[in-house]
Design a protein around this motif. Structure first.
Motif, PDB file in Angstrom:
ATOM      1  N   UNK A   1       0.855  -1.193   0.000  1.00  0.00           N
ATOM      2  CA  UNK A   1       0.000   0.000   0.000  1.00  0.00           C
ATOM      3  C   UNK A   1       0.892   1.245   0.000  1.00  0.00           C
ATOM      4  N   UNK A   2       0.572   2.222  -0.864  1.00  0.00           N
ATOM      5  CA  UNK A   2       1.338   3.458  -0.955  1.00  0.00           C
ATOM      6  C   UNK A   2       0.640   4.543  -0.124  1.00  0.00           C
ATOM      7  N   UNK A   3       1.403   5.125   0.833  1.00  0.00           N
ATOM      8  CA  UNK A   3       0.866   6.192   1.687  1.00  0.00           C
ATOM      9  C   UNK A   3       1.281   7.545   1.102  1.00  0.00           C
ATOM     10  N   UNK A   4       0.335   8.396   0.829  1.00  0.00           N
ATOM     11  CA  UNK A   4       0.650   9.711   0.252  1.00  0.00           C
ATOM     12  C   UNK A   4       1.436  10.568   1.235  1.00  0.00           C
ATOM     13  N   UNK A   5       2.482  11.229   0.714  1.00  0.00           N
ATOM     14  CA  UNK A   5       3.305  12.113   1.541  1.00  0.00           C
ATOM     15  C   UNK A   5       2.857  13.573   1.418  1.00  0.00           C
ATOM     16  N   UNK A   6       1.863  13.813   0.572  1.00  0.00           N
ATOM     17  CA  UNK A   6       1.469  15.192   0.322  1.00  0.00           C
ATOM     18  C   UNK A   6       1.009  15.926   1.582  1.00  0.00           C
ATOM     19  N   UNK A   7       0.124  15.334   2.439  1.00  0.00           N
ATOM     20  CA  UNK A   7      -0.311  16.054   3.644  1.00  0.00           C
ATOM     21  C   UNK A   7       0.858  16.460   4.527  1.00  0.00           C
ATOM     22  N   UNK A   8       1.865  15.523   4.655  1.00  0.00           N
ATOM     23  CA  UNK A   8       3.009  15.843   5.490  1.00  0.00           C
ATOM     24  C   UNK A   8       3.818  17.006   4.882  1.00  0.00           C
ATOM     25  N   UNK A   9       3.992  16.974   3.572  1.00  0.00           N
ATOM     26  CA  UNK A   9       4.746  18.045   2.916  1.00  0.00           C
ATOM     27  C   UNK A   9       4.019  19.383   3.041  1.00  0.00           C
ATOM     28  N   UNK A  10       2.706  19.319   2.900  1.00  0.00           N
ATOM     29  CA  UNK A  10       1.930  20.552   3.033  1.00  0.00           C
ATOM     30  C   UNK A  10       2.059  21.108   4.446  1.00  0.00           C
ATOM     31  N   UNK A  11       1.987  20.221   5.433  1.00  0.00           N
ATOM     32  CA  UNK A  11       2.110  20.657   6.823  1.00  0.00           C
ATOM     33  C   UNK A  11       3.475  21.283   7.082  1.00  0.00           C
ATOM     34  N   UNK A  12       4.529  20.649   6.534  1.00  0.00           N
ATOM     35  CA  UNK A  12       5.883  21.188   6.713  1.00  0.00           C
ATOM     36  C   UNK A  12       6.024  22.550   6.030  1.00  0.00           C
TER      37      UNK A  12
END
Length: 258
Positions: A1-12
């Protein structure tokens, strides 16, 4: 399963922007306090106070680089062709006090601003009408040569014809009317921007008889823009103190030419 990193990048990214905004706000607040300290201080005490002097050097230096260096040079040393050296402690207008420099920055020299320095300019004696403000007789080429030799003789008489020098002295104190601005002792007048002709500091040329003759023949009427509509009062104060700091003194002498 691939977990999106976009939310984390947006938060950073949002965190970075928030921290940047805080840093900019802190810097702006500090700059504002520094500016308030400069503008509320006696201008002539700025260079004697370590904190104020550092503020003026930092803030004023940046303003100088953006607005003044294109003419005066990055180090404020002029060009020998009509742009004054601001680092030599030799002043044409006033005595180099911070408040005096402020006025020049605000209103300029022959800038068209009614509050600027515009009391006199150097006549062009080779023209039929040397001076536009009043009647002054032109000088013949031989008279230009003689008065130039006289001015040169105030520095070094070696190799000069004493008879020509004497004729030039008579022109200086008589027909040429040079004494009226430069004084009977040729010491100049900082109240109108008339240069000292005996201190061996030259705004135009190298002080040779030939260079002096160029000024006598063609006149001088240098200009400096007025910055009253471009710079804030704090910026004017900062750059005035910075200019004064370039010579490490406040007030000493005058510049040749204008």
């Amino acid at each position: 399963m691939v977990v999106s990193r976009r939310p984390r990048l947006i938060a950073l990214a949002l965190l970075f922007l928030a921290l940047l905004a805080i840093a900019l706000a802190i810097h702006a607040s500090a700059t504002r306090r520094e500016g308030e300290a400069l503008i509320s201080a006696d201008p002539e005490t700025i260079l004697t106070d370590a904190t104020l002097r550092q503020t003026a050097r930092s803030m004023g230096g940046a303003i100088f680089a953006d607005n003044c260096a294109s003419c005066h040079g990055v180090q404020g040393r002029g060009d020998g062709r009509g742009i004054p050296d601001l680092s030599d402690g030799d002043w044409l207008y006033g005595q180099g006090m911070v408040a005096e420099i402020e006025q020049t920055i605000l209103y300029g020299i022959r800038s068209g601003n009614m509050r600027g320095w515009n009391l006199a300019y150097m006549p062009a004696y080779a023209r039929a009408r040397p001076y536009g403000r009043e009647a002054i007789a032109p000088l013949r080429p031989a008279e230009v040569r003689d008065v130039s030799l006289f001015i040169r003789s105030l520095h070094d008489r070696a190799g000069l014809d004493p008879t020509a020098v004497a004729r030039g002295a008579a022109i200086y104190g008589g027909k040429g009317g040079c004494w009226d601005c430069h004084g009977g002792d040729a010491g100049g007048d900082p109240a109108i921007g008339a240069p000292d002709l005996v201190d061996d500091v030259w705004l135009y040329g190298d002080g040779s008889a030939a260079a002096i003759a160029q000024s006598v023949s063609h006149g001088r009427s240098g200009r400096m823009p007025a910055f009253a509509r471009k710079l804030t009062p704090v910026e004017v104060r900062a750059v005035a103190a910075y200019v004064a700091s370039l010579s490490h003194i406040v007030g000493n002498g005058r510049d040749h030419g204008a």
